[in-house]
Design a protein around this motif. Structure first.
Motif, PDB file in Angstrom:
ATOM      1  N   ASP A  95       0.855  -1.205   0.000  1.00 19.62           N
ATOM      2  CA  ASP A  95       0.000   0.000   0.000  1.00 19.62           C
ATOM      3  C   ASP A  95       0.887   1.250   0.000  1.00 19.62           C
ATOM      4  OD1 ASP A  95      -2.378   1.481   0.146  1.00 19.62           O
ATOM      5  OD2 ASP A  95      -2.587   1.240   2.321  1.00 19.62           O
ATOM      6  N   LYS A  99       1.341   3.959  -2.982  1.00 22.93           N
ATOM      7  CA  LYS A  99       1.010   5.380  -2.730  1.00 22.93           C
ATOM      8  C   LYS A  99       2.190   6.277  -3.105  1.00 22.93           C
ATOM      9  CE  LYS A  99      -2.363   4.890   1.032  1.00 22.93           C
ATOM     10  NZ  LYS A  99      -2.484   4.891   2.495  1.00 22.93           N
ATOM     11  N   PRO A 104      -2.405   2.952  -8.427  1.00 23.24           N
ATOM     12  CA  PRO A 104      -3.145   1.864  -7.779  1.00 23.24           C
ATOM     13  C   PRO A 104      -2.276   0.602  -7.793  1.00 23.24           C
ATOM     14  CG  PRO A 104      -4.067   2.336  -9.961  1.00 23.24           C
ATOM     15  CD  PRO A 104      -3.025   3.377  -9.701  1.00 23.24           C
ATOM     16  N   HIS A 325      -7.073  -6.048  -6.499  1.00 19.93           N
ATOM     17  CA  HIS A 325      -5.918  -5.604  -7.304  1.00 19.93           C
ATOM     18  C   HIS A 325      -5.229  -6.809  -7.959  1.00 19.93           C
ATOM     19  CE1 HIS A 325      -5.687  -1.262  -6.437  1.00 19.93           C
ATOM     20  NE2 HIS A 325      -6.196  -1.576  -5.251  1.00 19.93           N
ATOM     21  N   TYR A 353     -12.702   0.574  -4.184  1.00 16.86           N
ATOM     22  CA  TYR A 353     -13.213  -0.498  -5.055  1.00 16.86           C
ATOM     23  C   TYR A 353     -14.724  -0.422  -5.167  1.00 16.86           C
ATOM     24  CZ  TYR A 353     -14.026  -3.536  -0.861  1.00 16.86           C
ATOM     25  OH  TYR A 353     -14.427  -4.071   0.336  1.00 16.86           O
ATOM     26  N   GLU A 364      -9.042   3.607  -8.918  1.00 18.20           N
ATOM     27  CA  GLU A 364      -7.780   4.201  -9.393  1.00 18.20           C
ATOM     28  C   GLU A 364      -7.052   4.985  -8.302  1.00 18.20           C
ATOM     29  OE1 GLU A 364      -6.575   3.259 -12.152  1.00 18.20           O
ATOM     30  OE2 GLU A 364      -8.375   2.356 -13.032  1.00 18.20           O
ATOM     31  N   ALA A 365      -7.498   4.871  -7.046  1.00 21.27           N
ATOM     32  CA  ALA A 365      -6.792   5.566  -5.967  1.00 21.27           C
ATOM     33  C   ALA A 365      -5.390   4.976  -5.817  1.00 21.27           C
ATOM     34  CB  ALA A 365      -7.560   5.415  -4.663  1.00 21.27           C
ATOM     35  N   GLY A 369      -6.221   1.602  -1.904  1.00 22.76           N
ATOM     36  CA  GLY A 369      -7.460   2.376  -2.024  1.00 22.76           C
ATOM     37  C   GLY A 369      -8.435   2.164  -0.881  1.00 22.76           C
TER      38      GLY A 369
END
Ligand code: EZ4
Ligand code: CO
Length: 400
Positions: A95, A99, A104, A325, A353, A364-365, A369
């Motif tokens: 994650d 980031k 993502p 993902h 999601y 798409e974060a 996400g």
């Protein structure tokens, strides 16, 4: 970049979840799911007391090295508590990495191999009319595939079947359900016959036998269900003894799915290398994270076996996001179980999601996400809760 803090958050917005939050000196944080249904506090302690002190001061970008040092360094390898704890660290570090990259997670796993992720949902009923209502409800929600579980004539409570008023146990001892394998083997083919007559040949149907059969009973059930064209028969027999699946495989062409309780690739060695199953069912949360699950899927791909990540209510939205993902990125994706979560759970874990017309997309974060609303999480304190156990009619404990 350095890890400066890591905390374990227990919250129960409808059911218990264990979440690891890893913080870095650059202000970027990552989340990992460590929920082990019914044994949550053991994983929380493993993380707090034995893993977090090792993480402090380390570079969060060194995901593989951290994974290997937690796995090999403990000396005592494998097991659900250990692997759920390592999974939470692995996902939190992925994650953070994603980031920092501003992408993502699926982009770091090779990018999208498909546009959307096919799911299956759960339908159940104590009897056939109730089951039909439940199937219709899932179809109305858009699910393209449906797992069917029913009551068995003569039994009071059966796994996976919604109860009108489910006893919750006393918080110490689990609820006891009853079980009769012969009655189940007689009734299930009739149920699938009724479902096919009502819903036609095209509906994608699955069933979970939840480890309750011996290999020869599983072989018979697989054969008896062949006319109803199941997508799979899941956990037909306990698979600690992987050799048992050879017998099942010899007798039936019903596809087989196994692995939600497995925690390393070694649990699958014979099953995959001899192509004794068709789908591997491990969850990111119970298999040590995205890193080892990706390796399992690559191993499975060599034997034409596909993914089917475990996605019940007791995988948190953090664990679900990591799964989605992977589902989008890998080539040998099969199907994703998606039970969904309560509104309270969604509020504690806001996520990018989406579930649309029966298909998931990770969004798409940057990162996986998912956020954790810590104040809201604290408003739902952990409360002991256990899976039921099964006893035969003479009182013998049976496989769960
Ligand atoms: O019973 O996750 O395929 N899904 C399942 C689940 C499991 C629970 C156990 O915690 O079998 O519903
Ligand atoms: Co299952």
């Amino acid at each position: 970049m350095k890890i400066v803090d890591a905390k374990v958050v227990l919250t129960s917005p409808g059911r218990n979840f264990v979440t690891l939050k890893v913080e870095t000196d650059e202000g970027v944080s990552g989340l990992g799911d460590a929920t082990l249904n019914g044994r949550e506090l053991a994983v929380a302690s493993y993380l707090r007391d034995h893993v977090v002190p090792l993480l402090l001061g380390t570079d969060p970008h060194r995901i593989e090295d951290t994974w290997q040092s937690l796995y090999r360094g403990a000396y005592w390898r494998r097991g659900p508590v250990t692997m759920a704890a390592i999974a939470a660290v692995d996902v939190a570090l992925w994650d953070i990495k994603a980031k920092v990259a501003g992408l993502p997670l699926y982009q770091l796993l090779g990018g999208a191999s498909r546009d959307r992720v096919r799911t299956y949902g759960h339908a159940s009923g104590r009897d056939v009319p109730q089951l039909f209502d439940s199937i219709r409800a899932r179809l109305a929600e858009g699910y393209p595939a449906i797992r069917v579980q029913t009551g068995v004539p003569g039994l009071k409570r059966v796994y996976g079947v919604q109860q009108d008023a489910a006893p919750s146990g006393d918080g110490v001892r689990p609820v006891v359900e009853d079980w009769d394998t012969d009655a189940y083997l007689r009734s299930l083919p009739r149920v699938f016959d009724a479902v096919r007559q009502e819903f036609g040949p095209d509906l994608v149907l699955l069933h979970d036998a939840h480890h309750r059969l011996t290999p020869i009973q599983a072989a018979r059930l697989g054969k008896d269900l062949e006319p109803y064209d199941l997508f799979w028969l899941e956990d037909c027999t306990p698979a600690e003894n992987q050799d048992g699946l050879r017998l099942v495989r010899r007798h039936t062409t019903t596809p087989l799915a196994i692995g939600e309780v497995f925690n390393t690739v070694f649990d699958y060695q014979t099953l995959v290398s001899e192509q004794l199953i068709d789908y591997v069912r491990s969850a990111v949360t119970h298999f040590g994270g995205v890193s080892p699950l990706r390796k399992l899927f690559d191993f499975a791909a060599q034997h034409q076996i596909k993914s089917a990540i475990h996605g019940p209510e007791d995988i948190s939205p953090v664990g679900m996001a990591a799964a989605i993902h992977l589902d989008l990125a890998i080539h040998n994706f099969g199907i994703q179980e998606y039970a969904g979560h309560t509104e309270q759970t969604g509020a504690v874990f806001p996520h990018a999601y989406t579930f649309t017309d029966g298909y998931l997309h990770p969004g798409e974060a940057a990162g996986i996400g998912v956020e954790l609303e810590e104040e809201l999480a604290a408003a739902y304190p952990y409360a002991p809760a256990y899976l039921p156990i099964n006893r035969l009619q003479d009182g013998t404990v049976h496989d769960w």
